[in-house]
Motif scaffolding. Sequence first.
Motif, short mmCIF file in Angstrom:
data_model
loop_
_atom_site.label_atom_id
_atom_site.label_comp_id
_atom_site.label_asym_id
_atom_site.label_seq_id
_atom_site.Cartn_x
_atom_site.Cartn_y
_atom_site.Cartn_z
N ALA A 96 95.40 28.77 -78.30
CA ALA A 96 95.52 28.35 -79.69
C ALA A 96 96.13 29.46 -80.55
N VAL A 97 95.79 30.71 -80.26
CA VAL A 97 96.39 31.85 -80.98
C VAL A 97 97.89 31.88 -80.73
N LYS A 98 98.30 31.69 -79.49
CA LYS A 98 99.72 31.71 -79.16
C LYS A 98 100.48 30.60 -79.88
N GLU A 99 99.84 29.45 -80.04
CA GLU A 99 100.47 28.36 -80.78
C GLU A 99 100.70 28.76 -82.24
N LEU A 100 99.73 29.44 -82.83
CA LEU A 100 99.87 29.88 -84.22
C LEU A 100 100.97 30.92 -84.38
N LEU A 101 101.27 31.64 -83.32
CA LEU A 101 102.28 32.71 -83.40
C LEU A 101 103.68 32.24 -83.03
N LYS A 102 103.83 30.95 -82.78
CA LYS A 102 105.17 30.41 -82.51
C LYS A 102 105.91 30.15 -83.81
N HIS A 103 107.22 30.33 -83.80
CA HIS A 103 108.01 30.07 -84.99
C HIS A 103 107.95 28.61 -85.39
#
Length: 203
Positions: free
Chosen positions: A135-142
Amino acid sequence: MALQPSLSPFVIGPYAAPHTLEFFYDIVCPFSKKSYANIRTVLEPQFINEKYRDKLKIIIRLQPQPWHVASHFCHEAVLAVARVAPDQLLNYLDVLYPVNETFYDIPASTLTPVQIREKLADIAEPVIGSERVAAVKELLKHKSTPNGGVAVTEELKYSIKVSRQNSIHTSPTVLWDGLIQEQVSSSWGEKEWTDFFNAKVSA
């Protein structure tokens, strides 16, 4: 003291406490690293949780320094963890600060922004688990817009604007009840903080 609700995980101690100690930190600043360690080992156990339990709170403010190439990526990751796993924010900082040299200018210079964000998220996995890391990685996507930032960009903007309007230049900078305390050092230990609070706490 003003803090938008989404940043409430950055408060240590009772939100309604009459006194507020604010720390403006850059994740890749060695002096911020030292000061944060003192929060966890000295201020939190001895003053926030004990002597001044109902009188004092700490706010950690994010202040990315633009001359550090990876600084804003680090703060994005911290904000993403705060959103996904607010209960583990401090534990994430506990594991991120000891390896913050990974994101110093020279080590980070050979990495792409995507790789930096990936590393920052991976550091969180032992703390928050693989599902929440995803979920963190999703938030860090452009975002889909070419210049729209990521999902936590608005919180990052808020943090930077707070620093600017308070004329915060160096990290760490410490405020007591809204006023900058030039005398506070990142090297302060129990004695210095005891003397400080004896002079400052009045309610």
